[in-house]
Design an enzyme around this catalytic site. Structure first.
Site, PDB file in Angstrom:
ATOM      1  N   LYS A  12      -0.268  27.125  29.053  1.00 52.33           N
ATOM      2  CA  LYS A  12      -1.696  27.372  28.826  1.00 52.33           C
ATOM      3  C   LYS A  12      -1.863  28.788  28.301  1.00 52.33           C
ATOM      4  CE  LYS A  12      -2.417  30.319  32.459  1.00 52.33           C
ATOM      5  NZ  LYS A  12      -2.825  31.748  32.312  1.00 52.33           N
ATOM      6  N   VAL A 100       1.825  32.241  30.993  1.00 51.11           N
ATOM      7  CA  VAL A 100       1.469  30.989  30.322  1.00 51.11           C
ATOM      8  C   VAL A 100       1.509  29.799  31.286  1.00 51.11           C
ATOM      9  CG1 VAL A 100       2.055  31.713  27.984  1.00 51.11           C
ATOM     10  CG2 VAL A 100       3.846  30.773  29.455  1.00 51.11           C
ATOM     11  N   SER A 104       2.929  27.126  37.797  1.00 50.82           N
ATOM     12  CA  SER A 104       1.748  26.343  38.180  1.00 50.82           C
ATOM     13  C   SER A 104       1.728  25.002  37.472  1.00 50.82           C
ATOM     14  CB  SER A 104       0.467  27.120  37.846  1.00 50.82           C
ATOM     15  OG  SER A 104       0.386  28.314  38.586  1.00 50.82           O
ATOM     16  N   SER A 105       2.117  25.007  36.202  1.00 54.91           N
ATOM     17  CA  SER A 105       2.161  23.767  35.434  1.00 54.91           C
ATOM     18  C   SER A 105       3.209  22.814  35.998  1.00 54.91           C
ATOM     19  CB  SER A 105       2.456  24.076  33.964  1.00 54.91           C
ATOM     20  OG  SER A 105       2.499  22.895  33.193  1.00 54.91           O
ATOM     21  N   ASP A 137      -3.890  28.739  39.748  1.00 57.52           N
ATOM     22  CA  ASP A 137      -3.968  28.056  38.452  1.00 57.52           C
ATOM     23  C   ASP A 137      -3.571  26.586  38.514  1.00 57.52           C
ATOM     24  OD1 ASP A 137      -4.860  30.322  37.211  1.00 57.52           O
ATOM     25  OD2 ASP A 137      -2.958  30.829  36.256  1.00 57.52           O
TER      26      ASP A 137
END
Length: 285
Positions: A12, A100, A104-105, A137
């Site tokens: 992100k 980026v 968290s992703s 996030d």
């Protein structure tokens, strides 16, 4: 499901970031815009009936219980009393500490993916609330839509910014988010603006000057590339990015990056590649 499935764990960007207030409890209120990219890590899931969570490629020096991927799987398993297990692998492409959203992703992809294939039946909103305990996030990635965030990041509004092409570069430095937010020179009273006004203005990042002042690696890279494009900071860094109308324009600038700098070209996505793949909208199928 016994076969292995590969799920995207997208990056992100914070397309802008403004700090509007520092609260009495020390937290900073902000306005920021998150957008996903069509580039990221891959998470492999192989669901089984063992009840065990097995990491196929653990991070060296990180205990299993501290690994966000493992923690996400155990959190969902315990919360739903699920008796199933999984073998989980990760193919890393996103830089650690780049701002980026890699960790968290990863956690969000595990939550969403296992909820889907374990058939534990939680809605995306329930998963987002669960994921908040793993990181601020994580809910962004769980909900899966580009979002305007306010407050301390908890107030989210779905948004449709332009889906541009980006060059994203990682300076060879790690940046302390805590140090950035403690810096006395950090702006803390940027006036609040409506989303419609923000979308019509040129975007900046209130953290960028502090980071550039303290980390010459960021300052020098932005300055070196200024003749080709204007790069700005995402979050508190360390990654920087520049926006382009076409892939060809992005590739032309990417060709000028220093050889010792990690980077990639990606297109903005207002719907997460993960949710596109699983055909998720407001609740898992």
């Amino acid at each position: 499901m016994t076969e292995k499935i590969i799920l995207p764990s997208p990056a992100k960007l914070n397309l802008f970031l403004y700090i509007t207030n520092k609260r009495a409890d020390g937290y900073h209120e902000l306005q920021t815009l998150f957008q996903f990219l069509d580039f990221g890590d891959d998470i492999s899931l192989e669901v089984n009936e063992s009840g065990e969570i097995e990491l196929l490629n653990a991070i060296e020096g990180v205990a299993k219980e501290q690994n966000l991927i493992y923690r996400a799987a155990k959190l969902l398993q315990n919360h739903t009393a699920c008796s199933k297990g999984a073998k989980i692998g990760v193919t890393k492409r996103l830089p650690m500490g780049g701002g980026v959203g890699g960790g968290s992703s990863n956690a969000a992809t595990v939550l969403v993916g296992l909820n889907h294939f374990w058939q534990t039946g939680l809605s995306l909103e329930q998963l987002a609330e669960l994921g908040l305990s793993l990181g601020a996030d994580v809910p962004i990635f769980v909900r899966g839509f580009a979002a305007f965030a306010e407050g301390v990041g908890e107030k989210l509004v779905a948004c449709q910014p332009r889906e541009s092409w980006y060059v994203v570069l990682k300076p060879n430095v790690s940046i302390s988010t805590a140090a950035v937010f403690q810096d006395p020179n950090l702006p803390r009273n940027t006036p609040k603006r409506t989303l419609s006004r923000l979308l019509s203005e040129e975007w900046t990042n209130d953290c960028e000057k502090v980071v550039r002042d303290h980390y010459f690696e960021v300052e020098d890279l932005i300055a070196e590339l200024l003749q080709y494009a204007t790069f700005r900071l995402t979050g508190t860094g360390a990654c920087i990015f520049a926006e382009f109308e076409s892939e060809a324009e992005a590739k032309a600038v990417f060709a000028h990056k220093p050889h010792n700098i990690f980077g990639f070209i990606a297109k903005g996505q207002n719907r997460s590649p993960l949710h596109q793949m699983l055909n998720l909208t407001t609740s898992p199928q």
